[in-house]
Design an enzyme around this catalytic site. Structure first.
Site, PDB file in Angstrom:
ATOM      1  N   LYS A 150      -7.267  -9.190   3.185  1.00  0.00           N
ATOM      2  CA  LYS A 150      -5.847  -8.942   2.906  1.00  0.00           C
ATOM      3  C   LYS A 150      -5.253  -7.810   3.752  1.00  0.00           C
ATOM      4  O   LYS A 150      -4.073  -7.862   4.071  1.00  0.00           O
ATOM      5  CB  LYS A 150      -5.582  -8.732   1.421  1.00  0.00           C
ATOM      6  N   THR A 151      -6.064  -6.811   4.112  1.00  0.00           N
ATOM      7  CA  THR A 151      -5.501  -5.750   4.969  1.00  0.00           C
ATOM      8  C   THR A 151      -5.128  -6.337   6.322  1.00  0.00           C
ATOM      9  O   THR A 151      -4.010  -6.135   6.822  1.00  0.00           O
ATOM     10  CB  THR A 151      -6.510  -4.601   5.155  1.00  0.00           C
ATOM     11  N   GLU A 195       0.271  -5.176   0.703  1.00  0.00           N
ATOM     12  CA  GLU A 195      -1.085  -5.647   0.428  1.00  0.00           C
ATOM     13  C   GLU A 195      -1.359  -5.403  -1.053  1.00  0.00           C
ATOM     14  O   GLU A 195      -1.349  -4.267  -1.514  1.00  0.00           O
ATOM     15  CB  GLU A 195      -2.093  -4.866   1.279  1.00  0.00           C
TER      16      GLU A 195
END
Ligand code: EPU
Length: 787
Positions: A150-151, A195
């Site tokens: 996700k980052t 995020e």
């Protein structure tokens, strides 16, 4: 200040443990206005954490007076201080008094002094996610959520939206070089890319317009009971999404949850994906692939971040950006420029010989994906360093970890990075190391001391290796130390050339007859005088200490090893031996025994005593070694050496100052060779003296691991006799023992440490002083650093 009533004051989010099930998830309209339309004094508890520092940056950009406390200082807190953060390296109750609102990280314990004080004086307290979710209400929110990637994906989203001219604000979990910072507020744009953090249930706080879901599986089992509990949180986020839910159709859990949403758009490799990637070509540090939307080809995309998982992430970003009406050519113009976030397949060192990469992967699925990417790069071997993250994850997933390293040739596991958790009895890095071994892997080692991991890794490196550090803690620091030393090691290799040898962190226990000693930071074996001279000059210019070692027969290296370069002149020029008349010239690396037998072969006598000395010429010169009432310099006629600037010199015996067991010239210079004079003798006479020496050695000296005599013989009595008379034979410290055979020998019974031997030496010295008034002086050279 106008006293306002905030939602969390009526339903305190922080009551009880900070890791408990999250309760306050209603939209917080007052908080949103407070944070985005007004200016206040806000204090952040745990401000150095990656999520908190991003929030601090946003709040500063939003015009607040921001203070923060943390026990750690990082480059991020330094940067934020330059932007106006008032930082304190301690958590103090007065921080709560001075602030109008307090935000805390989920790593902060409930009894933190700022939280206690804030509660006592009724100050509004919010979790990080609540604050971020409230800020999101001022924009059109986009949440990127999932267990892995996700980052990278949220950063890629912000980057592509930027390229599309949308001026997005962003908040992601790591420093992103291409975005400038981990968070940024851009008043020009409508969108805010966030995020989402699923680890503590706070995903429920978010009411985004769009959500991008990457994958859902078992994780964070310290917080969630099971997968169903995780899915519940994701389901709520999906419900709260007002616009489009973009989801990875190749992940079954994600597909099952998301496809029910009224505006669900799928992406992935499978045929039913709305946005589909095909013809994927992976290259060393990137990929290219074709993209189809509902069967119609949009075109070709290129990435300069490696791995198939990143193609997948990019498909999600392409789907989202396309749904936001960014033209495909603008998207594909931005994608190749995307660079990784810090700690996401971050290259720390690259040369023809070695590639060092660091990655944040800490879940078995992430580890497998990162290892597979590393493999695809095509280096010869893959050496992996892994620091498990959290005791709870180590315990819950040990089986999965056991099979996650199959494709790595060597694996070094260190201890668990606790991340605010208290240890679980019986759970450590060994749990995972054992599981990997049980799974059938033969190249696993466990190194509980994190500060030694770079040494283990550096010493196992071979030309052509890719070294990969994995974990969400601080394992990358070990890779960084190694990367720094590799720069020097490769220069050293350049100096000694193909024939020479350079090793990192070579255990000196392998090179001393006592079999103890920590590592040499750089172990260098030049093969020529010219390479040795160049090495001396390099060390002088780089301010690197340089220590010369021979066969390590009279050496006690402390357990911390030797910093700088340890040079062992051996092979090549240093093992040449030449006979001319009655003179033998031998290189510094030639064994004394070989000098004795070369003389014998030429019917030359007087050097038989050398037979009994286990060292080489360089060491024998340095300490004027002796046996059988003879000593080295009685036979030396000339010495060739290099001075501390690498210049060669030759000196005759009469120009040299020599003492009993000491030759000062070689304390600052380096021996190259020596010429010994012998006398013509009858072969039988020589053999008889050789036999006498052997016999004396055999009957009076131990064969166990030792450094020869430990003490110089005092004038009054031989040291061995003195130790014997003091009744200290067989006395021991740990595995170091005074030999029963000869009192001046300390033997290593197996696994002794330098510290134990030093303690035993000290015991003997004290007894000699106290009982006999004799001051014993060590003959053995003691070097290196304590641990
Ligand atoms: N002795 C005892 N008890 C012992 C050991 C020795 O009573 O446990 C007595 C011997 O009986 C002898 C005297 O002490 O009367 C001297 O012993 P030794 O003949 O073994 O000679 P040393 O002085 O202890 C020297 C060198 C050795 C070398 C031998 C043999 C020194 C410090 N040591 O030992 O060198 O091998 O002579 O020639 O000069 C070395 O330098 O590392 C080394 C082993």
């Amino acid at each position: 200040m106008r006293r306002m009533k905030l939602a969390s004051e009526t339903t305190p989010a922080c009551a009880g443990s900070t890791r408990e099930e999250f309760r306050s998830c209603e939209p917080l309209p007052n908080l949103a206005r407070f944070l985005t339309s007004e200016h206040h004094r806000i204090h952040l508890v745990g401000v150095a954490g990656s999520g908190m520092s991003g929030l601090a940056g946003l709040l500063i950009e939003l015009g607040h007076a921001v203070s923060g406390s943390d026990k750690a200082t990082t480059t991020e807190t330094d940067r934020l201080q330059r932007l106006g953060l008032r930082f304190c390296a301690q958590h103090r109750p007065e921080h709560a008094d001075a602030a109008e609102l307090i935000v805390f990280s989920s790593a902060i314990k409930d009894n933190n002094p700022v939280l206690v004080a804030a509660r006592d004086c009724g100050k509004p307290l919010f979790r990080r996610a609540e604050a971020v979710a409230a800020i999101m209400q001022a924009k059109r929110g986009i949440v990127v959520a999932g267990m892995h990637g996700k980052t990278t994906t949220s950063a890629m989203t912000a980057h592509v939206l930027r390229g599309g001219g949308l001026h997005p604000s962003h908040y992601v979990g790591a420093e992103i070089p291409i975005l400038g910072t981990n968070a940024h507020w851009d008043p020009r744009g409508e969108y805010f890319v966030v995020e989402g953090d699923e680890s503590d249930g706070t995903l429920r706080c978010f009411h985004p317009e769009h959500t991008l879901i990457l994958n859902i599986e078992e994780e964070h089992l310290d917080f969630y009971a099971d997968l169903a509990a995780i899915e519940k949180v994701f389901a709520q986020l999906i419900d709260q999404t007002s616009g489009t839910v973009l989801y990875n159709v190749d992940d079954s859990n994600t597909a099952r949850l998301c496809s029910k949403h009224k505006r669900a758009v799928s992406y992935g490799f499978s045929e039913q994906a709305h946005y589909r990637g095909v013809e994927v070509e992976l290259r060393h540090f990137g990929s290219s692939f074709s993209v189809y939307r509902r069967g119609e080809k949009l075109g070709q995309a290129t990435l300069n971040v490696p791995g198939e998982h990143n193609v997948h992430n990019a498909l999600g970003v392409i789907a989202l950006a396309s749904e936001l009406s960014i033209p495909f050519d603008k998207i594909t113009a931005s994608l190749p420029k995307f660079e990784h976030a810090r700690r996401r397949f971050e290259i720390k060192y690259a040369s023809d010989q070695f590639l060092l990469v660091d990655d944040y992967a800490h879940h078995p699925t992430e580890i497998r994906a990162t290892i597979s990417t590393a493999r695809s790069i095509g280096r010869r071997r893959l050496v992996t360093l892994f620091q498990p993250h959290r005791f709870s994850r180590t315990k819950a997933m040990s089986l999965e970890f056991g099979s996650a390293f199959d494709d790595a040739n060597r694996v070094v596991i260190t201890d668990v990075y606790p991340a605010s958790e208290t240890p679980i009895p019986g759970i450590s890095g060994r749990t995972i190391a054992d599981e990997i071994t049980r799974h059938g892997h033969r190249g696993v080692s466990y190194q509980p001391r994190l500060e030694w991991v770079h040494r283990d890794a550096g010493n196992m490196l071979e030309s052509g290796d890719l070294l990969l550090s994995l974990g969400a803690g601080n394992i990358h620091e070990q890779l960084e130390i190694l990367a720094g030393d590799l720069v020097i090691a490769e220069k050293l290799k350049g100096i000694v050339g193909e024939k020479g040898e350079v090793r990192l962190y070579e255990p000196l226990s392998k090179h001393t007859t006592l079999r103890v000693g920590g590592p040499a930071q750089f172990w260098v074996e030049p093969r020529s005088e010219q390479a040795f001279a160049q090495l001396i000059r390099f060390c002088r210019d780089e301010h690197l200490p340089l220590f010369a070692i021979g066969r390590g027969s009279n050496l006690l290296v402390r357990d911390g090893g030797i910093r700088g370069v340890v040079v062992r002149p051996c092979g090549g020029d240093f093992e040449k031996i030449e006979l001319e008349g009655c003179e033998i010239t031998a290189g510094a690396g030639v064994k004394l025994r070989q000098v004795a037998y070369t003389a014998r072969a030429a019917s030359l006598g007087g050097l038989e005593w050398m037979e009994g000395i286990p060292g080489a010429v360089g060491g024998a010169l340095r300490m004027n070694a002796g046996a059988m009432s003879a000593q080295t310099f009685e036979n030396v006629t000339r010495v060739r050496y290099l001075d501390f600037e690498g210049n060669p010199h030759m000196k005759n015996r009469d120009e040299l100052e020599v003492f009993y067991r000491r030759f000062p010239l070689l304390e600052t210079n380096f021996a190259i060779s020596a010429t010994f004079r012998a006398q013509p003798a009858d072969r039988a006479e020589i053999d008889s003296r050789l036999r006498e020496s052997q016999e004396k050695r055999r009957t009076t000296q131990p064969i166990a691991k030792s450094a020869g005599c430990i003490f110089k013989n005092p004038a009054s009595i031989p040291a061995g006799k003195l130790v014997d008379e003091l009744g200290l034979k067989n006395s021991r410290v740990g595995n170091a023992r005074v030999s029963q055979v000869h009192g001046n020998f300390i033997v290593n019974d197996g696994g002794a440490t330098a510290a134990e031997i030093l303690q035993l030496i000290d015991n003997i010295k004290c007894a000699a002083r106290k009982n006999r008034g004799v001051e014993l002086e060590t003959e053995v050279e003691i070097v290196g650093e304590s641990e």
